[in-house]
Design a protein around this motif. Structure first.
Motif, PDB file in Angstrom:
ATOM      1  N   ASN A 116       0.839  -1.181   0.000  1.00  0.00           N
ATOM      2  CA  ASN A 116       0.000   0.000   0.000  1.00  0.00           C
ATOM      3  C   ASN A 116       0.878   1.235   0.000  1.00  0.00           C
ATOM      4  O   ASN A 116       2.077   1.124  -0.184  1.00  0.00           O
ATOM      5  CB  ASN A 116      -0.866  -0.012   1.257  1.00  0.00           C
ATOM      6  N   VAL A 117       0.245   2.371   0.272  1.00  0.00           N
ATOM      7  CA  VAL A 117       1.063   3.545   0.521  1.00  0.00           C
ATOM      8  C   VAL A 117       0.766   4.008   1.941  1.00  0.00           C
ATOM      9  O   VAL A 117      -0.390   4.068   2.360  1.00  0.00           O
ATOM     10  CB  VAL A 117       0.799   4.658  -0.519  1.00  0.00           C
ATOM     11  N   ASN A 118       1.818   4.253   2.710  1.00  0.00           N
ATOM     12  CA  ASN A 118       1.660   4.707   4.090  1.00  0.00           C
ATOM     13  C   ASN A 118       2.095   6.156   4.183  1.00  0.00           C
ATOM     14  O   ASN A 118       3.149   6.520   3.655  1.00  0.00           O
ATOM     15  CB  ASN A 118       2.534   3.859   5.019  1.00  0.00           C
ATOM     16  N   LEU A 119       1.268   6.943   4.839  1.00  0.00           N
ATOM     17  CA  LEU A 119       1.554   8.375   4.949  1.00  0.00           C
ATOM     18  C   LEU A 119       1.467   8.785   6.411  1.00  0.00           C
ATOM     19  O   LEU A 119       0.621   8.272   7.155  1.00  0.00           O
ATOM     20  CB  LEU A 119       0.533   9.171   4.136  1.00  0.00           C
ATOM     21  N   LYS A 120       2.333   9.692   6.829  1.00  0.00           N
ATOM     22  CA  LYS A 120       2.269  10.150   8.214  1.00  0.00           C
ATOM     23  C   LYS A 120       3.010  11.478   8.356  1.00  0.00           C
ATOM     24  O   LYS A 120       4.132  11.615   7.857  1.00  0.00           O
ATOM     25  CB  LYS A 120       2.940   9.090   9.114  1.00  0.00           C
ATOM     26  N   PHE A 121       2.375  12.430   9.019  1.00  0.00           N
ATOM     27  CA  PHE A 121       3.082  13.673   9.346  1.00  0.00           C
ATOM     28  C   PHE A 121       3.963  13.415  10.554  1.00  0.00           C
ATOM     29  O   PHE A 121       3.531  12.778  11.529  1.00  0.00           O
ATOM     30  CB  PHE A 121       2.080  14.792   9.669  1.00  0.00           C
ATOM     31  N   SER A 122       5.194  13.907  10.485  1.00  0.00           N
ATOM     32  CA  SER A 122       6.097  13.664  11.604  1.00  0.00           C
ATOM     33  C   SER A 122       7.301  14.597  11.504  1.00  0.00           C
ATOM     34  O   SER A 122       7.643  15.066  10.418  1.00  0.00           O
ATOM     35  CB  SER A 122       6.565  12.199  11.562  1.00  0.00           C
ATOM     36  N   ASN A 123       7.925  14.887  12.653  1.00  0.00           N
ATOM     37  CA  ASN A 123       9.132  15.713  12.604  1.00  0.00           C
ATOM     38  C   ASN A 123      10.403  14.889  12.457  1.00  0.00           C
ATOM     39  O   ASN A 123      11.501  15.394  12.451  1.00  0.00           O
ATOM     40  CB  ASN A 123       9.215  16.658  13.811  1.00  0.00           C
ATOM     41  N   LYS A 124      10.237  13.549  12.362  1.00  0.00           N
ATOM     42  CA  LYS A 124      11.369  12.653  12.062  1.00  0.00           C
ATOM     43  C   LYS A 124      10.799  11.414  11.369  1.00  0.00           C
ATOM     44  O   LYS A 124       9.580  11.209  11.405  1.00  0.00           O
ATOM     45  CB  LYS A 124      12.096  12.272  13.352  1.00  0.00           C
ATOM     46  N   PRO A 125      11.625  10.593  10.726  1.00  0.00           N
ATOM     47  CA  PRO A 125      11.054   9.414  10.051  1.00  0.00           C
ATOM     48  C   PRO A 125      10.203   8.596  11.026  1.00  0.00           C
ATOM     49  O   PRO A 125      10.668   8.267  12.112  1.00  0.00           O
ATOM     50  CB  PRO A 125      12.291   8.636   9.609  1.00  0.00           C
ATOM     51  N   PRO A 126       8.956   8.306  10.664  1.00  0.00           N
ATOM     52  CA  PRO A 126       8.039   7.624  11.591  1.00  0.00           C
ATOM     53  C   PRO A 126       8.555   6.249  11.997  1.00  0.00           C
ATOM     54  O   PRO A 126       9.176   5.553  11.202  1.00  0.00           O
ATOM     55  CB  PRO A 126       6.755   7.482  10.784  1.00  0.00           C
ATOM     56  N   ASN A 127       8.253   5.926  13.225  1.00  0.00           N
ATOM     57  CA  ASN A 127       8.681   4.637  13.760  1.00  0.00           C
ATOM     58  C   ASN A 127       7.561   3.620  13.566  1.00  0.00           C
ATOM     59  O   ASN A 127       7.120   2.977  14.501  1.00  0.00           O
ATOM     60  CB  ASN A 127       8.996   4.839  15.250  1.00  0.00           C
ATOM     61  N   ILE A 128       7.083   3.504  12.325  1.00  0.00           N
ATOM     62  CA  ILE A 128       5.949   2.615  12.029  1.00  0.00           C
ATOM     63  C   ILE A 128       6.439   1.543  11.073  1.00  0.00           C
ATOM     64  O   ILE A 128       7.081   1.865  10.067  1.00  0.00           O
ATOM     65  CB  ILE A 128       4.793   3.410  11.375  1.00  0.00           C
ATOM     66  N   PRO A 129       6.189   0.278  11.379  1.00  0.00           N
ATOM     67  CA  PRO A 129       6.676  -0.799  10.513  1.00  0.00           C
ATOM     68  C   PRO A 129       6.166  -0.642   9.081  1.00  0.00           C
ATOM     69  O   PRO A 129       4.996  -0.331   8.873  1.00  0.00           O
ATOM     70  CB  PRO A 129       6.075  -2.072  11.131  1.00  0.00           C
ATOM     71  N   CYS A 130       7.056  -0.833   8.122  1.00  0.00           N
ATOM     72  CA  CYS A 130       6.702  -0.720   6.706  1.00  0.00           C
ATOM     73  C   CYS A 130       7.783  -1.448   5.922  1.00  0.00           C
ATOM     74  O   CYS A 130       8.965  -1.331   6.237  1.00  0.00           O
ATOM     75  CB  CYS A 130       6.641   0.754   6.303  1.00  0.00           C
ATOM     76  N   ASP A 131       7.356  -2.205   4.884  1.00  0.00           N
ATOM     77  CA  ASP A 131       8.328  -2.956   4.086  1.00  0.00           C
ATOM     78  C   ASP A 131       9.011  -2.086   3.047  1.00  0.00           C
ATOM     79  O   ASP A 131       9.243  -2.510   1.923  1.00  0.00           O
ATOM     80  CB  ASP A 131       7.633  -4.123   3.349  1.00  0.00           C
ATOM     81  N   GLY A 132       9.282  -0.872   3.402  1.00  0.00           N
ATOM     82  CA  GLY A 132       9.971   0.032   2.483  1.00  0.00           C
ATOM     83  C   GLY A 132      10.658   1.089   3.319  1.00  0.00           C
ATOM     84  O   GLY A 132      10.790   0.935   4.532  1.00  0.00           O
TER      85      GLY A 132
END
Ligand SMILES: O=c1[nH]cnc2c1ncn2[C@@H]1O[C@H](CO)[C@@H](O)[C@H]1O
Ligand SMILES: [Zn+2]
Length: 482
Positions: A116-132
């Motif tokens: 899919n495409v994962n999107l998130k606003f954040s002040n640093k790279p998000p700490n959310i699991p993603c295969d990319g």
């Protein structure tokens, strides 16, 4: 003899017409001028289809004719016509891909492509699991060399519209899977707190542009977050709605306002429903001016049916108003179909969709006796695979019986429809009787206020405001300008 037969026939036809929604309304002289204009164009569209069935747009998938709608004079008149309220729309499904694409141009948005495409606003790279890899969207645009291509790839995730719907969506499973993915994709973008507040303000703006003066929004009340990852509880989401509504009605005093129906997922257990209802009671206490009631959402055939939550729903029904989705199914005699029984027995003020209702003669009577509003969303029902040719949509039965129908649009953004006028147009030309006219449109608009959750005084004021803008529309109407 023949003349007696003919007068009997005329009377029968007239008597039946009077039973249809709005069939008893008398039009003023000025309204008759508007009516003659809109009916002239409606007849052209219907009669063209009658003689050329293969070119009757409404018998095909909505995606195949949606781009042509704007050229319809009937549509253009309906868009300008005051329509009262929209009572059945879902939080993140209202504004579509064009609006969402603008958000992707804002600072601090990260993206990670996997299946899919994962999107998130954040002040640093998000700490959310993603295969990319998580990357700033702005940085990709700076370096990818082909922004148009990148944007087109992104935009596809913000819409259900495709060129070949029959192949992409052979059944309800495929359309709902894509529909759910839409929400999964856009939620992390829209729940960034500053976006959420602005988004609903912009929702109201778009509705006002479509001559809607009041909105009831269903929301799962997702947690909002800040750039540093701080998350808030759902009460803050409700308060963000209140903030947006207050700001909007201050900026546009002609607008009546908006209310919230707390509508979380039905795919949960009893304990969770108990918690939902606890929150509903808190909302009623803490944001009473905007809280309207409670509903459960998600693909109805996948459950859970209302009967599973009976103890919880019965316990709260004296305190909380219910506006259940019910009977959004083609499956006659199933547990989904039975939701109609429970929604009515639990005292729902209105029913969402009630698509399966005509198969239940006793429930049809209950709807009339208890004056339960039916929130019908025709385009939604076609896109989400309940019906193809809208001449077969049960709305025509509701209208024929003069049931308390209100038209709405469910998730217009997800299928790139405008906020509500296209739903009115499809219902008026594709579903309603050829001879149903401005009286029906007026009755539908009136119903939307009558069956709203506005309380006594505010409802009366809203109806007054509507009457003023209706009369103004009729007064200024000029058929030649369409
Ligand atoms: O027509 C519908 N029937 C049932 N659930 C719906 C419909 N439209 C949207 N949602 C639900 O509302 C949530 C967002 O608020 C979505 O997750 C979707 O499950
Ligand atoms: Zn819905």
């Amino acid at each position: 003899d023949l003349s007696e037969y003919k007068s009997k026939r005329d009377k029968l036809i007239q008597d039946e017409y009077r039973l249809t929604l709005g069939g008893n309304i008398n039009l003023t002289e000025k309204e008759t001028i508007v009516n003659n204009c809109i009916m002239k164009y409606k007849f052209l569209e219907v009669d063209y289809g009658f003689t050329n069935p293969k070119y009757f747009n409404f018998s095909h998938h909505y995606f195949s004719y949606k781009e042509k709608i704007r050229y319809s004079k009937v549509y253009q008149i309906i868009k300008d016509m005051p329509k009262g309220a929209a009572l059945h729309v879902h939080d993140m499904g209202i504004l579509g891909p064009d609006y969402l694409m603008n958000i992707t141009y804002m600072d601090n948005l990260y993206v990670c492509f996997d299946r899919n495409v994962n999107l998130k606003f954040s002040n640093k790279p998000p700490n959310i699991p993603c295969d990319g890899e998580w990357q700033l969207v702005s940085k990709i645009r700076d370096t990818c060399g082909n922004i148009t291509k990148f944007d087109a790839k992104l935009r596809k995730h913000f819409s259900l519209v495709v060129e070949n719907p029959d192949i992409v969506y052979p059944s309800i499973t495929e359309s709902w899977n894509t529909f759910m993915n839409y929400f999964v994709t856009v939620a992390p973008m829209l729940t960034y707190r500053p976006i959420w507040e602005q988004y609903f303000y912009d929702v109201l703006y778009k509705f006002r542009e479509n001559n809607i003066m009041y909105v009831e929004v269903r929301s799962i009340l997702p947690k909002l977050y800040e750039l540093d990852g701080t998350e808030y509880d759902p009460l803050i989401t409700a308060k963000a709605y209140r903030k947006a509504i207050t700001r909007f009605t201050k900026d546009y005093p002609d607008f009546v306002g908006a209310k919230l129906i707390y509508a979380p997922s039905r795919q949960v257990d009893n304990v969770t429903v108990e918690e939902y209802l606890k929150l509903a009671k808190i909302l009623k206490k803490d944001v009473p001016e905007i809280f309207a009631g409670f509903d459960l959402v998600g693909q109805e055939d996948l459950g859970s049916p209302l009967i599973e939550f009976l103890p919880q729903l019965v316990a709260a029904r004296d305190e909380i108003n219910y506006f259940f989705h019910a009977g959004e199914t083609d499956w006659y005699g199933t547990s989904t179909d039975d939701n109609l029984f429970d929604a009515i027995l639990l005292g729902a003020k209105r029913l969402g969709h009630a698509y399966a209702l005509p198969k239940h003669p006793l429930l049809m009577k209950e709807v009339i006796n208890n004056d339960i509003g039916l929130e019908v969303n025709v385009i939604s029902n076609t896109v989400l695979s309940l019906v193809r040719d809208v001449r077969n949509h049960p709305l025509n039965i509701f209208l024929a019986h003069g049931l308390p129908v209100v038209l709405s649009s469910d998730d217009p953004g997800a299928w790139e429809a405008d906020p509500i006028s296209e739903d009115y147009y499809v219902a008026f030309v594709g579903v309603a009787s050829r001879v149903s006219d401005l009286r029906m449109l007026k009755a539908l608009a009136m119903n939307s206020l009558k069956y709203s959750a506005l309380d006594g005084n505010n409802k009366a004021n809203a109806i007054k405001k509507f009457t003023v803008s209706w009369n103004d529309f009729v007064e200024k109407f000029n058929c030649a300008s369409y």
